[in-house]
Write a protein that holds these residues in place. Structure first.
Motif, PDB file in Angstrom:
ATOM      1  N   ALA A 159     -39.814  -0.610 -10.150  1.00 30.17           N
ATOM      2  CA  ALA A 159     -40.698  -0.172 -11.235  1.00 30.17           C
ATOM      3  C   ALA A 159     -40.467   1.291 -11.581  1.00 30.17           C
ATOM      4  N   HIS A 160     -40.127   2.091 -10.567  1.00 24.85           N
ATOM      5  CA  HIS A 160     -39.843   3.506 -10.797  1.00 24.85           C
ATOM      6  C   HIS A 160     -38.691   3.677 -11.789  1.00 24.85           C
ATOM      7  N   HIS A 161     -37.795   2.695 -11.811  1.00 27.86           N
ATOM      8  CA  HIS A 161     -36.659   2.737 -12.726  1.00 27.86           C
ATOM      9  C   HIS A 161     -36.889   1.854 -13.950  1.00 27.86           C
ATOM     10  N   GLY A 162     -38.156   1.522 -14.204  1.00 28.92           N
ATOM     11  CA  GLY A 162     -38.512   0.808 -15.419  1.00 28.92           C
ATOM     12  C   GLY A 162     -38.215  -0.666 -15.398  1.00 28.92           C
ATOM     13  N   LEU A 163     -38.072  -1.261 -14.200  1.00 31.28           N
ATOM     14  CA  LEU A 163     -37.717  -2.672 -14.089  1.00 31.28           C
ATOM     15  C   LEU A 163     -38.865  -3.483 -13.505  1.00 31.28           C
ATOM     16  N   GLU A 164     -39.260  -4.525 -14.222  1.00 30.97           N
ATOM     17  CA  GLU A 164     -40.275  -5.454 -13.715  1.00 30.97           C
ATOM     18  C   GLU A 164     -39.582  -6.525 -12.889  1.00 30.97           C
ATOM     19  N   SER A 165     -40.202  -6.920 -11.795  1.00 28.70           N
ATOM     20  CA  SER A 165     -39.614  -7.909 -10.908  1.00 28.70           C
ATOM     21  C   SER A 165     -40.592  -9.035 -10.631  1.00 28.70           C
ATOM     22  N   PHE A 166     -40.042 -10.169 -10.218  1.00 28.48           N
ATOM     23  CA  PHE A 166     -40.829 -11.367  -9.940  1.00 28.48           C
ATOM     24  C   PHE A 166     -40.379 -11.938  -8.597  1.00 28.48           C
ATOM     25  N   ALA A 167     -41.332 -12.466  -7.849  1.00 24.72           N
ATOM     26  CA  ALA A 167     -41.044 -12.917  -6.487  1.00 24.72           C
ATOM     27  C   ALA A 167     -41.223 -14.420  -6.337  1.00 24.72           C
ATOM     28  N   LYS A 168     -40.428 -14.981  -5.453  1.00 23.52           N
ATOM     29  CA  LYS A 168     -40.634 -16.359  -5.009  1.00 23.52           C
ATOM     30  C   LYS A 168     -40.308 -16.421  -3.523  1.00 23.52           C
ATOM     31  N   THR A 169     -41.005 -17.287  -2.823  1.00 22.46           N
ATOM     32  CA  THR A 169     -40.658 -17.489  -1.424  1.00 22.46           C
ATOM     33  C   THR A 169     -39.338 -18.246  -1.367  1.00 22.46           C
ATOM     34  N   SER A 170     -38.636 -18.082  -0.265  1.00 26.63           N
ATOM     35  CA  SER A 170     -37.387 -18.826  -0.104  1.00 26.63           C
ATOM     36  C   SER A 170     -37.660 -20.292   0.228  1.00 26.63           C
ATOM     37  N   GLY A 171     -38.891 -20.571   0.619  1.00 22.93           N
ATOM     38  CA  GLY A 171     -39.232 -21.892   1.136  1.00 22.93           C
ATOM     39  C   GLY A 171     -39.229 -21.895   2.650  1.00 22.93           C
TER      40      GLY A 171
END
Length: 308
Positions: A159-171
């Motif tokens: 986020a500090h570099h202006g990037l939004e991220s999304f998470a998923k569990t590996s399972g």
């Protein structure tokens, strides 16, 4: 249950076999259960598979039996299965299977392809990743809880570099953090940025993070695998089952859910099996949908970009 049955799926006729076979013996989860899961999850799964070559991880005798990866789409496939002819790579030209529709998914279920591993590009655009990915893989005694904590830190750095991220569990015990791009960028750029970011995390948390692949370095730490940002590498697709004792699913989770589970020290709250995942999607929809459409540009790369 009959050994073979003919079914109509959309405008295709498929012959399914051994539907009563236990694919997950400890869970009593059969091939019929798996195909039913694929049918129900298809509306949110298919958009993430569309146009992407598949590396198929198959378990013909269930998760307790032998398995194999299959990249080349088998000759016995139905004529209507879409393929992607990809040149280059050590194995030479390969026709990969693709799963662009429900009949294709059901066919994959029938051949016991339990894990759907996708490339970061679509079709033949082999040097055009649509996302950047970090695979947080814990070395015992570290576990999912450690991945959640470090995933939050990684999110802040991005986020500090202006990037939004999304998470998923590996399972399983890991966490995948995706940065959607959907813009003109190549693997050289994404891999360099991912490596520098993983190294920055290692500098910030030297007792908890490792950015090198050597297994001897991983004990009690979380390996942030940046190397999957490569045209030859795959990542387990969102909503894919994993070949563990239980039919757990690689599940999108919100950062709010991660924070709650971390604070409660109950990371297991974010582990979902196929039946539970269906109910979750019915309630929440596709939490990973923004990964398909959100456009972001990597910041101009320099060695000190993520050095702090």
């Amino acid at each position: 249950m009959p050994q073979r049955v003919t079914v109509q799926v959309g405008n295709r006729t498929l012959e399914l076999s051994n539907l009563g076979k236990l694919l997950y013996p400890q869970a009593g989860f059969t091939k019929q259960d798996y195909i039913d899961y694929l049918r129900r999850i298809a509306p949110v799964l298919l958009p993430h598979l569309e146009g992407r070559p598949l590396s198929m991880k198959r378990y013909p005798d269930g998760v307790e039996g032998f398995f194999f990866f299959e990249k080349r789409c088998p000759a016995h496939r139905p004529s209507w299965i879409s393929t992607s002819h990809v040149t280059g790579g050590a194995a030479g030209p390969i026709d990969f299977c693709m799963a662009n529709d429900l009949p294709s998914l059901v066919w994959l279920g029938n051949i016991a392809c339990l894990e759907l591993h996708t490339y970061l590009y679509r079709g033949r655009q082999v040097d055009r990743p649509t996302s950047l990915v970090f695979d947080l893989d814990p070395g015992a005694p570290a576990g999912l809880g450690d991945c959640l904590e470090l995933g939050e830190q990684l999110r802040e750095l991005l986020a500090h570099h202006g990037l939004e991220s999304f998470a998923k569990t590996s399972g399983g015990k890991g966490l995948h953090v995706f940065v959607p791009l959907n813009t003109a960028v190549d693997f050289a750029a994404t891999k360099a940025f991912a490596k520098a970011t993983a190294q920055a995390m290692e500098r910030r948390f030297p007792e908890r993070v490792v950015s090198l692949m050597a297994k001897k370095l991983r004990d009690g730490k979380v390996f942030i695998d940046w190397s999957q940002n490569d045209q030859s590498k795959t990542t387990c697709c969102v909503y894919s089952l994993r070949a563990l004792a239980q039919p757990t699913v690689s599940t999108p989770v919100t950062w709010e859910e991660i924070a709650v589970a971390r604070k409660a020290r109950k990371p297991e709250r974010l582990v979902f099996t196929a039946p539970a995942l269906i109910k979750r999607v019915d309630r929440l929809g596709d939490l990973f949908a923004p990964v398909l459409t959100k456009k972001q540009k990597l910041p101009a790369f320099s060695e000190d970009l993520v050095a702090h």
